[in-house]
Design an enzyme around this catalytic site. Structure first.
Site, PDB file in Angstrom:
ATOM      1  N   ASN A  41      -3.463  12.981  -7.537  1.00 49.91           N
ATOM      2  CA  ASN A  41      -4.925  13.077  -7.641  1.00 49.91           C
ATOM      3  C   ASN A  41      -5.359  14.471  -7.172  1.00 49.91           C
ATOM      4  O   ASN A  41      -5.236  14.794  -5.994  1.00 49.91           O
ATOM      5  CB  ASN A  41      -5.539  11.980  -6.762  1.00 49.91           C
ATOM      6  CG  ASN A  41      -7.050  11.954  -6.812  1.00 49.91           C
ATOM      7  OD1 ASN A  41      -7.683  12.881  -7.314  1.00 49.91           O
ATOM      8  ND2 ASN A  41      -7.635  10.897  -6.281  1.00 49.91           N
ATOM      9  N   HIS A  93     -10.449  10.221 -14.742  1.00 53.47           N
ATOM     10  CA  HIS A  93     -10.029  10.839 -13.474  1.00 53.47           C
ATOM     11  C   HIS A  93      -8.646  10.301 -13.126  1.00 53.47           C
ATOM     12  O   HIS A  93      -8.382   9.101 -13.224  1.00 53.47           O
ATOM     13  CB  HIS A  93     -11.050  10.498 -12.381  1.00 53.47           C
ATOM     14  CG  HIS A  93     -10.591  10.906 -11.024  1.00 53.47           C
ATOM     15  ND1 HIS A  93     -10.063  12.145 -10.763  1.00 53.47           N
ATOM     16  CD2 HIS A  93     -10.571  10.230  -9.837  1.00 53.47           C
ATOM     17  CE1 HIS A  93      -9.735  12.219  -9.494  1.00 53.47           C
ATOM     18  NE2 HIS A  93     -10.026  11.078  -8.907  1.00 53.47           N
ATOM     19  N   CYS A 117     -14.456  14.059  -6.756  1.00 50.15           N
ATOM     20  CA  CYS A 117     -13.638  13.969  -7.977  1.00 50.15           C
ATOM     21  C   CYS A 117     -14.474  13.987  -9.255  1.00 50.15           C
ATOM     22  O   CYS A 117     -13.948  14.215 -10.344  1.00 50.15           O
ATOM     23  CB  CYS A 117     -12.782  12.713  -7.946  1.00 50.15           C
ATOM     24  SG  CYS A 117     -11.803  12.586  -6.459  1.00 50.15           S
TER      25      CYS A 117
HETATM   26  O1  UT7 Z   1     -10.304  10.115  -6.315  1.00 48.63           O
HETATM   27  C1  UT7 Z   1     -10.728   8.949  -5.688  1.00 48.63           C
HETATM   28  C2  UT7 Z   1      -9.808   8.718  -4.582  1.00 48.63           C
HETATM   29  N1  UT7 Z   1      -9.092   7.591  -4.335  1.00 48.63           N
HETATM   30  C3  UT7 Z   1      -8.637   6.602  -5.107  1.00 48.63           C
HETATM   31  O2  UT7 Z   1      -8.886   6.465  -6.253  1.00 48.63           O
HETATM   32  C4  UT7 Z   1      -7.778   5.615  -4.421  1.00 48.63           C
HETATM   33  C5  UT7 Z   1      -8.145   4.198  -4.727  1.00 48.63           C
HETATM   34  N2  UT7 Z   1      -7.244   3.294  -4.059  1.00 48.63           N
HETATM   35  C6  UT7 Z   1      -5.936   3.177  -4.391  1.00 48.63           C
HETATM   36  O3  UT7 Z   1      -5.459   3.839  -5.290  1.00 48.63           O
HETATM   37  C7  UT7 Z   1      -5.095   2.149  -3.672  1.00 48.63           C
HETATM   38  O4  UT7 Z   1      -5.955   1.366  -2.860  1.00 48.63           O
HETATM   39  C8  UT7 Z   1      -3.979   2.772  -2.790  1.00 48.63           C
HETATM   40  C9  UT7 Z   1      -2.932   3.388  -3.689  1.00 48.63           C
HETATM   41  C10 UT7 Z   1      -4.572   3.826  -1.880  1.00 48.63           C
HETATM   42  C11 UT7 Z   1      -3.317   1.697  -1.959  1.00 48.63           C
HETATM   43  O5  UT7 Z   1      -2.814   0.653  -2.781  1.00 48.63           O
HETATM   44  P1  UT7 Z   1      -3.082  -0.870  -2.412  1.00 48.63           P
HETATM   45  O6  UT7 Z   1      -2.375  -1.686  -3.393  1.00 48.63           O
HETATM   46  O7  UT7 Z   1      -4.573  -1.033  -2.285  1.00 48.63           O
HETATM   47  O8  UT7 Z   1      -2.346  -0.993  -1.030  1.00 48.63           O
HETATM   48  P2  UT7 Z   1      -2.937  -1.472   0.362  1.00 48.63           P
HETATM   49  O9  UT7 Z   1      -3.826  -0.418   0.933  1.00 48.63           O
HETATM   50  O10 UT7 Z   1      -3.485  -2.838   0.181  1.00 48.63           O
HETATM   51  O11 UT7 Z   1      -1.631  -1.545   1.220  1.00 48.63           O
HETATM   52  C12 UT7 Z   1      -0.583  -2.485   0.934  1.00 48.63           C
HETATM   53  C13 UT7 Z   1       0.547  -2.277   1.914  1.00 48.63           C
HETATM   54  C14 UT7 Z   1       0.079  -2.194   3.364  1.00 48.63           C
HETATM   55  O12 UT7 Z   1       1.048  -2.844   4.160  1.00 48.63           O
HETATM   56  P3  UT7 Z   1       0.769  -4.333   4.713  1.00 48.63           P
HETATM   57  O13 UT7 Z   1      -0.478  -4.233   5.530  1.00 48.63           O
HETATM   58  O14 UT7 Z   1       0.608  -5.177   3.492  1.00 48.63           O
HETATM   59  O15 UT7 Z   1       1.991  -4.609   5.503  1.00 48.63           O
HETATM   60  C15 UT7 Z   1       0.117  -0.702   3.671  1.00 48.63           C
HETATM   61  O16 UT7 Z   1       0.361  -0.427   5.025  1.00 48.63           O
HETATM   62  O17 UT7 Z   1       1.194  -1.028   1.632  1.00 48.63           O
HETATM   63  C16 UT7 Z   1       1.300  -0.265   2.838  1.00 48.63           C
HETATM   64  N3  UT7 Z   1       1.241   1.149   2.487  1.00 48.63           N
HETATM   65  C17 UT7 Z   1       2.340   1.879   2.208  1.00 48.63           C
HETATM   66  N4  UT7 Z   1       3.653   1.575   2.175  1.00 48.63           N
HETATM   67  C18 UT7 Z   1       4.505   2.553   1.843  1.00 48.63           C
HETATM   68  C19 UT7 Z   1       0.146   1.933   2.367  1.00 48.63           C
HETATM   69  N5  UT7 Z   1       0.503   3.180   2.003  1.00 48.63           N
HETATM   70  C20 UT7 Z   1       1.861   3.164   1.916  1.00 48.63           C
HETATM   71  C21 UT7 Z   1       2.813   4.155   1.566  1.00 48.63           C
HETATM   72  N6  UT7 Z   1       4.113   3.811   1.540  1.00 48.63           N
HETATM   73  N7  UT7 Z   1       2.464   5.420   1.240  1.00 48.63           N
END
Ligand code: UT7
Length: 329
Positions: free
Chosen positions: A286, A256, A116
């Site tokens: 993204n 970004h 990125c």
């Molecule tokens: O270009 C560089 C690339 N990447 C990034 O910049 C990404 C950086 N990270 C992020 O943006 C965030 O970490 C995410 C958007 C990927 C995830 O958000 P989060 O607040 O960190 O969520 P999490 O991974 O802690 O997940 C929270 C919950 C989980 O459920 P439990 O374990 O709490 O029951 C996940 O299973 O949300 C669940 N979850 C979803 N639910 C519905 C994860 N993805 C999804 C989804 N829809 N798409």
């Protein structure tokens, strides 16, 4: 001795493929919801290329607009750098394929891979090559077909990304956005946090690697999130310190476009109001290396930016890599 004439962006162009997929549509095939995606990322929709559109095709569309915007003819370009992690194929480079599609001369063409942060790394590299005096007009592109490496069985990643391209024509001759300063950094100690594990020399393609879904993007979202906020702040501060500019003097920040919560955290850490940040991730998701040029091109065309104002571009990505660029509109 440093060449004191700043490289300029003579013109820009960007391209988003026609197919718009909103969160509602995604939730019909993936266990997710519009509510979750909006609240956790700020993304409402993204664009996907068609099956027969590759990264070089997206690049070509953006490049044609940039050349026209810059009033530069294809045969005046003597350097092409394409930043991408989704090349048409491992080799030859997407830049070479683009050269042929655009009908450019037999000039230097190569791809640059910094995920990125790729477009900002490419600006730094192209600036150095133009400063050498051996090149006069560079076409610098950030382009991705992220949909080609997304795992539709992994809801934690497939809702985040989109396809697109942005292009800039750079030269030391002519009027345009001045590139005042650059900073690039990387930390390769945690490659598994964001990677495409198979398909390279470490894990060549095998029937097992395919059935294990190792050719798709994998991400540890939480670790990437924490690192992103930290390195984006430090990379902005480092560049501004190098140039003895205070953050208050910056009129526009183009970050970004990964996650609105990352942008909000950056805004708090830098103590810069959110309305100084240009964001379009709600419409594109993204798009990796395409994210900054897509946003910069839109910001310029939105007419909110005025000549003479200072801008700060800041990116982070897989590697981890990070980069920032100081510009004067
Ligand atoms: O270009 C560089 C690339 N990447 C990034 O910049 C990404 C950086 N990270 C992020 O943006 C965030 O970490 C995410 C958007 C990927 C995830 O958000 P989060 O607040 O960190 O969520 P999490 O991974 O802690 O997940 C929270 C919950 C989980 O459920 P439990 O374990 O709490 O029951 C996940 O299973 O949300 C669940 N979850 C979803 N639910 C519905 C994860 N993805 C999804 C989804 N829809 N798409």
């Amino acid at each position: 001795m440093a060449n004191l004439i700043h490289t300029r962006i003579l013109g820009m162009g960007s391209f988003g493929p026609d197919r718009v997929v909103d969160n509602q549509e995604l939730s019909k095939t993936v266990d997710t919801s519009d509510e979750w995606i909006r609240a956790r990322t700020g993304i409402k929709e993204r664009r996907f290329a068609s099956k027969d559109q590759s990264t070089s095709d997206l690049s070509c569309m953006a490049a044609k607009i940039a050349l026209e915007d810059a009033n530069v003819l294809p045969d005046q370009i003597d350097l092409v750098v394409v930043a991408t992690i989704t090349p048409d194929m491992p080799f030859p480079s997407t830049a070479c394929l683009l050269q042929h599609k655009l009908g450019l001369g037999k000039v230097a063409c190569f791809d640059l891979e910094a995920a990125c942060s790729g477009f900002l790394y490419a600006l730094d590299v192209a600036d150095a090559m133009l400063s050498s005096g051996r090149y006069r007009k560079a076409l610098v592109i950030g382009a991705e077909k992220m949909s080609s490496i997304m795992d539709w069985q992994d809801r934690t990643t497939c809702v985040l990304f989109g396809d697109g391209a942005g292009a800039a024509v750079l030269s030391k001759e002519g009027e345009g956005i001045e590139l005042l300063g650059f900073y690039c950094g990387a930390d390769g100690s945690n490659p598994s946090w964001l990677c495409q594990p198979a398909g390279g020399s470490a894990q060549p393609a095998t029937p097992e690697s395919i059935s294990d879904r190792k050719h798709f993007l994998k991400m540890n979202g939480r670790e990437i999130f924490k690192s992103a906020v930290r390195v984006m702040e430090s990379s902005c501060r480092k560049l501004l310190d190098d140039h003895k500019i205070s953050i208050d003097e910056i009129d526009h920040i183009i970050p970004h476009q990964a996650n609105m919560r990352i942008v909000e955290s950056l805004s708090q850490r830098l103590k810069v109001p959110l309305d100084k940040f240009y964001c379009n991730l709600d419409r594109f998701g993204n798009t990796s290396a395409a994210s900054i040029p897509l946003a910069l091109d839109e910001a310029i065309r939105s007419k909110n930016v005025q000549r003479g104002q200072l801008g700060l571009l800041v990116a982070f990505g897989a590697g981890l890599t990070w980069s920032s660029t100081l510009i004067r509109f």
